[in-house]
Write a protein that holds these residues in place. Structure first.
Motif, PDB file in Angstrom:
ATOM      1  N   LEU A  10      43.210  49.116  73.860  1.00 21.59           N
ATOM      2  CA  LEU A  10      42.870  49.902  72.465  1.00 21.59           C
ATOM      3  C   LEU A  10      44.760  50.551  72.497  1.00 21.59           C
ATOM      4  O   LEU A  10      45.076  50.854  71.405  1.00 21.59           O
ATOM      5  N   TYR A  99      41.120  58.148  68.386  1.00 21.54           N
ATOM      6  CA  TYR A  99      40.800  58.418  69.469  1.00 21.54           C
ATOM      7  C   TYR A  99      42.194  58.970  70.488  1.00 21.54           C
ATOM      8  O   TYR A  99      42.544  59.264  69.438  1.00 21.54           O
ATOM      9  N   ASP A 134      37.293  59.329  76.816  1.00 18.34           N
ATOM     10  CA  ASP A 134      37.712  58.823  75.944  1.00 18.34           C
ATOM     11  C   ASP A 134      37.060  58.688  74.698  1.00 18.34           C
ATOM     12  O   ASP A 134      35.554  58.106  75.065  1.00 18.34           O
ATOM     13  N   TYR A 136      36.021  57.718  70.709  1.00 20.58           N
ATOM     14  CA  TYR A 136      35.918  56.639  69.827  1.00 20.58           C
ATOM     15  C   TYR A 136      35.737  56.478  68.512  1.00 20.58           C
ATOM     16  O   TYR A 136      34.402  56.654  68.580  1.00 20.58           O
TER      17      TYR A 136
END
Length: 281
Positions: A10, A99, A134, A136
């Motif tokens: 990523l 992100y 995390d 996204y």
């Protein structure tokens, strides 16, 4: 190892995308008129206050509702970076990707027994904990109102959040005996959203943005809802560069129903943001 590779991939993808958009903008003599931008990159600093409650239960061992900040000593305030990319297609379609990561640790002596994933962490013993998320986000929007000073649109999106929650400490194995154990839960929760957004540009130097995303739905093993609200004001420092500040609120009400465990997660954070935005015409 798989999670590390995903995060590394990523990071590489974001770096390549940012470099490509920057090169395209410089090559085309970019202008940062928000209503006319075809591509943009935003680097953001986010300073949220955080409130988290988690419960992980197993059959025959109902979990304790654990306040991660008060029971485990995790920080209530954090600073985290965020990266956002956007593009406009066919004049009225807008695609954005984002992100950001929130990573916290705690260490505190428990003031009561805490049941987590079938283990009973004993009162008065020190529990070391970790929680990371995390996040996204991908959204696709359509502008149904558009003129020289404002745009209003609606869209659909996906919040995919990779959670990890870990507790380590002394657990009860009998009436008196204790032994050190570690319990860890990680899961990727996809949450679709629908939302509305708008841009208002009263002068050539100032741009106001806002959006609201929400949906409560069950997807596979995951249910509950997510809310995302944000608003910001940017100043055009140059033809390409905008600097600004805003406020953001994100709230999860997540229910997990797996074959071997069940969970509830209430995860809220809100606070000010500052950002640097590069717009390319």
């Amino acid at each position: 190892m798989g999670t590390y590779r995903t995060k590394s991939a990523l990071a590489r993808a974001l770096s390549v995308s940012a470099a490509a958009l920057l090169a395209a903008g410089l090559a085309s003599g970019a202008r940062a008129q928000a209503l006319d931008d075809k591509y943009w990159i935003e680097l953001q600093g986010y300073f949220p206050s955080i409130d988290t409650d988690a419960t992980i239960s197993r059959t025959g061992a109902p979990g304790t509702d654990i306040d991660l900040e008060n029971d485990l000593g995790m920080n209530k305030h954090e600073t985290l970076p965020a990266v956002r990319l956007g593009a406009r297609f066919a004049d009225r379609f807008i695609v954005t990707g984002e992100y950001y990561r929130l990573d916290r640790n705690g260490s505190r002596a428990a003031d009561r027994d805490l049941v987590f994933d079938g283990d009973t962490f004993a009162a008065s013993t020190t529990i070391d904990s970790k929680m990371s998320s995390d996040i996204y986000r991908l959204t696709i929007g359509y502008l149904f109102l558009k003129n020289d000073t404002y745009e209003v649109g609606a869209g659909i999106g996906l919040h995919a959040t990779d959670f990890e929650l870990r507790l380590r400490g002394d657990v009860r194995v009998g009436a008196q005996a204790l032994q050190t154990d570690t319990r860890r839960k990680s899961f990727l929760a996809p949450q679709p959203t629908i939302g509305v957004f708008g841009v208002y540009q009263p002068t050539s130097k100032f741009v106001v943005n806002g959006r609201v995303d929400y949906l409560s739905v069950t997807v596979g093993d995951y249910g509950g809802g997510i809310t995302n609200i944000e608003a910001n004001v940017a100043y055009r420092a140059t033809n390409m560069i905008q600097v600004g500040a805003g406020w953001r609120y994100v709230a999860y009400d997540l229910e997990i129903d797996k074959k071997n465990y069940q969970g509830d997660l209430d995860y809220n954070f809100s606070g000010p943001t500052i950002f640097l935005r590069l717009g390319f015409h």
